[in-house]
Design an enzyme around this catalytic site. Sequence first.
Site, PDB file in Angstrom:
ATOM      1  N   ASN A 158     -14.176  67.974 -12.145  1.00  0.00           N
ATOM      2  CA  ASN A 158     -15.279  67.802 -11.177  1.00  0.00           C
ATOM      3  C   ASN A 158     -16.311  68.906 -11.199  1.00  0.00           C
ATOM      4  O   ASN A 158     -17.408  68.748 -10.697  1.00  0.00           O
ATOM      5  CB  ASN A 158     -14.705  67.593  -9.773  1.00  0.00           C
ATOM      6  CG  ASN A 158     -13.964  68.810  -9.264  1.00  0.00           C
ATOM      7  OD1 ASN A 158     -13.490  69.630 -10.053  1.00  0.00           O
ATOM      8  ND2 ASN A 158     -13.886  68.958  -7.954  1.00  0.00           N
ATOM      9  N   GLU A 254      -5.476  76.793  -8.273  1.00  0.00           N
ATOM     10  CA  GLU A 254      -6.331  76.166  -7.259  1.00  0.00           C
ATOM     11  C   GLU A 254      -6.028  74.677  -7.323  1.00  0.00           C
ATOM     12  O   GLU A 254      -6.325  74.030  -8.337  1.00  0.00           O
ATOM     13  CB  GLU A 254      -7.802  76.419  -7.581  1.00  0.00           C
ATOM     14  CG  GLU A 254      -8.226  77.865  -7.603  1.00  0.00           C
ATOM     15  CD  GLU A 254      -9.679  78.003  -8.004  1.00  0.00           C
ATOM     16  OE1 GLU A 254     -10.131  77.344  -8.942  1.00  0.00           O
ATOM     17  OE2 GLU A 254     -10.388  78.772  -7.343  1.00  0.00           O
ATOM     18  N   CYS A 288     -12.504  69.467  -4.109  1.00  0.00           N
ATOM     19  CA  CYS A 288     -11.236  69.896  -3.498  1.00  0.00           C
ATOM     20  C   CYS A 288     -11.468  70.240  -2.037  1.00  0.00           C
ATOM     21  O   CYS A 288     -10.604  70.054  -1.203  1.00  0.00           O
ATOM     22  CB  CYS A 288     -10.674  71.099  -4.230  1.00  0.00           C
ATOM     23  SG  CYS A 288     -11.768  72.508  -4.164  1.00  0.00           S
TER      24      CYS A 288
HETATM   25  P1  NAP Z   1      -5.771  67.369 -13.283  1.00  0.00           P
HETATM   26  O1  NAP Z   1      -5.592  65.972 -13.712  1.00  0.00           O
HETATM   27  O2  NAP Z   1      -4.663  68.113 -12.701  1.00  0.00           O
HETATM   28  O3  NAP Z   1      -6.339  68.178 -14.581  1.00  0.00           O
HETATM   29  C1  NAP Z   1      -6.746  69.523 -14.428  1.00  0.00           C
HETATM   30  C2  NAP Z   1      -6.706  70.183 -15.803  1.00  0.00           C
HETATM   31  O4  NAP Z   1      -5.353  70.299 -16.228  1.00  0.00           O
HETATM   32  C3  NAP Z   1      -7.413  69.394 -16.886  1.00  0.00           C
HETATM   33  O5  NAP Z   1      -8.028  70.287 -17.798  1.00  0.00           O
HETATM   34  C4  NAP Z   1      -6.262  68.653 -17.552  1.00  0.00           C
HETATM   35  O6  NAP Z   1      -6.537  68.275 -18.889  1.00  0.00           O
HETATM   36  C5  NAP Z   1      -5.216  69.737 -17.540  1.00  0.00           C
HETATM   37  N1  NAP Z   1      -3.851  69.257 -17.695  1.00  0.00           N
HETATM   38  C6  NAP Z   1      -3.349  68.030 -17.462  1.00  0.00           C
HETATM   39  N2  NAP Z   1      -2.016  68.010 -17.719  1.00  0.00           N
HETATM   40  C7  NAP Z   1      -1.678  69.266 -18.119  1.00  0.00           C
HETATM   41  C8  NAP Z   1      -0.469  69.905 -18.522  1.00  0.00           C
HETATM   42  N3  NAP Z   1       0.691  69.270 -18.574  1.00  0.00           N
HETATM   43  N4  NAP Z   1      -0.508  71.218 -18.873  1.00  0.00           N
HETATM   44  C9  NAP Z   1      -1.678  71.902 -18.833  1.00  0.00           C
HETATM   45  N5  NAP Z   1      -2.866  71.362 -18.454  1.00  0.00           N
HETATM   46  C10 NAP Z   1      -2.846  70.059 -18.103  1.00  0.00           C
HETATM   47  O7  NAP Z   1      -6.972  67.484 -12.217  1.00  0.00           O
HETATM   48  P2  NAP Z   1      -8.438  66.830 -12.312  1.00  0.00           P
HETATM   49  O8  NAP Z   1      -8.293  65.357 -12.193  1.00  0.00           O
HETATM   50  O9  NAP Z   1      -9.165  67.390 -13.464  1.00  0.00           O
HETATM   51  O10 NAP Z   1      -9.112  67.422 -10.986  1.00  0.00           O
HETATM   52  C11 NAP Z   1      -8.877  66.826  -9.727  1.00  0.00           C
HETATM   53  C12 NAP Z   1      -7.799  67.589  -9.002  1.00  0.00           C
HETATM   54  O11 NAP Z   1      -8.054  68.996  -9.060  1.00  0.00           O
HETATM   55  C13 NAP Z   1      -7.760  67.245  -7.515  1.00  0.00           C
HETATM   56  O12 NAP Z   1      -6.430  67.247  -7.054  1.00  0.00           O
HETATM   57  C14 NAP Z   1      -8.507  68.380  -6.856  1.00  0.00           C
HETATM   58  O13 NAP Z   1      -8.130  68.608  -5.514  1.00  0.00           O
HETATM   59  C15 NAP Z   1      -8.104  69.532  -7.731  1.00  0.00           C
HETATM   60  N6  NAP Z   1      -9.126  70.565  -7.671  1.00  0.00           N
HETATM   61  C16 NAP Z   1      -8.851  71.691  -6.939  1.00  0.00           C
HETATM   62  C17 NAP Z   1      -9.821  72.675  -6.839  1.00  0.00           C
HETATM   63  C18 NAP Z   1      -9.569  73.928  -6.057  1.00  0.00           C
HETATM   64  O14 NAP Z   1     -10.398  74.851  -6.182  1.00  0.00           O
HETATM   65  N7  NAP Z   1      -8.515  74.013  -5.276  1.00  0.00           N
HETATM   66  C19 NAP Z   1     -11.060  72.528  -7.453  1.00  0.00           C
HETATM   67  C20 NAP Z   1     -11.299  71.347  -8.169  1.00  0.00           C
HETATM   68  C21 NAP Z   1     -10.327  70.367  -8.278  1.00  0.00           C
HETATM   69  P3  NAP Z   1      -6.973  66.729 -19.177  1.00  0.00           P
HETATM   70  O15 NAP Z   1      -8.299  66.536 -18.527  1.00  0.00           O
HETATM   71  O16 NAP Z   1      -7.048  66.653 -20.685  1.00  0.00           O
HETATM   72  O17 NAP Z   1      -5.923  65.852 -18.591  1.00  0.00           O
HETATM   73  O1  G3P Z   2     -13.680  71.183  -5.901  1.00  0.00           O
HETATM   74  C1  G3P Z   2     -14.284  72.242  -6.489  1.00  0.00           C
HETATM   75  C2  G3P Z   2     -14.533  73.364  -5.531  1.00  0.00           C
HETATM   76  O2  G3P Z   2     -14.857  74.500  -6.277  1.00  0.00           O
HETATM   77  C3  G3P Z   2     -15.602  72.952  -4.533  1.00  0.00           C
HETATM   78  O3  G3P Z   2     -16.662  73.827  -4.533  1.00  0.00           O
HETATM   79  O4  G3P Z   2     -18.628  74.850  -3.380  1.00  0.00           O
HETATM   80  O5  G3P Z   2     -18.445  72.348  -3.610  1.00  0.00           O
HETATM   81  O6  G3P Z   2     -16.937  73.574  -2.061  1.00  0.00           O
HETATM   82  P1  G3P Z   2     -17.738  73.632  -3.338  1.00  0.00           P
END
Ligand code: NAP
Ligand code: G3P
Length: 483
Positions: A158, A254, A288
């Site tokens: 994202n 995160e 997030c």
């Molecule tokens: P995701 O599916 O968990 O993927 C995140 C990253 O991890 C991607 O680069 C993914 O690669 C990689 N990945 C997947 N499986 C893995 C494994 N087994 N080992 C190592 N890396 C692996 O998350 P997303 O769909 O990209 O993002 C959405 C999620 O992220 C939501 O739950 C959101 O809340 C969370 N998020 C949290 C924050 C925060 O700051 N707390 C910020 C943004 C997003 P691939 O793309 O190749 O699968």
């Molecule tokens: O989900 C990604 C996180 O970095 C959100 O950033 O600044 O849009 O709250 P912000």
Amino acid sequence: MMQEKTFGNLVNGEWRISRENPPLEVLSPVDGSLVGKLSSMSHTELDEAISAAKAAQKAWAAYPVYRKAQLMYRAADLLEQMAEEISECLVMEIAKDKNSAVSEVKRSADLLRYTADVGKSLHGEAIFGDSFPGGSRDKMSCVTRVPVGTVLAISPFNYPVNLAISKIGPALMGGNTVLLKPATQGAVSALMMVKAMQDAGLPAGVLNTATGLGSVIGDYIVTHKDIQFINFTGSTEVGQHISALTSMTPVIMELGGKDAAIVLEDADLDFAADNIVDGAFSYSGQRCTAVKRILALDTIADELVEKLKARVERLKTGDPREPGVTVTPLVSTKSADFVEGLMRGAIQQGARLVTGGQRTGNLIQPTLLDRVTTEMDVAWVEPFGPVLPIIRVASAGEAVEIANRSEYGLQSSVFTNNLNKAYSIAAQLEVGTVQINNKPERGPDNFPFLGVKSSGMGTQGVRYSIESMTRPKAVTINLTGDE
Ligand code: NAP
Ligand code: G3P
């Protein structure tokens, strides 16, 4: 760069296209067109990238800090010059609206500049033994901060630019080298950012990339013997998987969130409604820190719902290439199916559909659900889409109890005109950050950003990130007392 449809990886200062595996196609969630082809790196190729980072690390650690800072400033300028090109890619690659896409690139350039500023003032301290009972003035500990080594940065779809740079910049300023594994959907935008970093003049091997499905290459890179730190942003599910595999590798994580907006009886409801709608539906709720539930006092709930409804129905939805569009197609059919299922389930269990609920392809209309109960999944599960449940509560205490019952603990908002009450509630909320009279948000990027419980481990935010990816090194000098 956009004209190249096949993208290699940066390994030891060269862009290399994998010849060992068929390329991964990245298709646009906007119109299904080909955004680009990525290398699906083999273990041998991953070893080469990590070895390059390892080989470059000591020289990079010794590289003068002011010169590291100059490189960050130059990279920031180059990134800004590419803002139009990269934002156009973000629009097509992750269906981010143009304004948010441009803002992400410019915010990332500012983050690099601030990182350089902070990195130049990262000093140590000298401690004398006589400040401790029985200690001697002749014993002095000189404490500096040293890099951890090679950092594996894994970023989500994202914010492919900002959530990569928020790891890369601080890691590099701390004297580490980096391997970036971008989300596959978002990798083309991320690689364009890496090009700007490389063109700024980073020495070979300081920054390297690894593309390939996380489910295929992830376990290999997170358990690699030459990775000394993992900085991960993504889902709680994947974060927990990585954490289970990497018991002795320090991490920052995160993860997911279910940020609650608590609206009290003395809140300015127009102000609260503006903030909540922006916080819940910008980038289609794929943040997030999106507002993912409202906990509203019964006494003001009816009026708040009407104000929310009016604002939600004014949101522009559709193609992110259209000006002013906020709610765009979700990043994948899988995401859209998940969000729709949550929505339908809640309605079947008795939630009232206030507005929205329609789906066309992966575009889901911004949806407001009232009278959601704690029996419904939508009260607890992270949708990562444009659906907002309203849970009515009888008291602030009940709101705090429901907020804290979540497995997540990223952020919460409290809307009230009574600062004493707001601060008292903030002290009870089990989250990383409480926003008083504001939507939950990560920025500004110099603030600490952290999640607790299933929302993460460790703290980001420029200075916090540099400190997390460096460690103290103590040299104790024992003077003999001889003149
Ligand atoms: P995701 O599916 O968990 O993927 C995140 C990253 O991890 C991607 O680069 C993914 O690669 C990689 N990945 C997947 N499986 C893995 C494994 N087994 N080992 C190592 N890396 C692996 O998350 P997303 O769909 O990209 O993002 C959405 C999620 O992220 C939501 O739950 C959101 O809340 C969370 N998020 C949290 C924050 C925060 O700051 N707390 C910020 C943004 C997003 P691939 O793309 O190749 O699968
Ligand atoms: O989900 C990604 C996180 O970095 C959100 O950033 O600044 O849009 O709250 P912000």
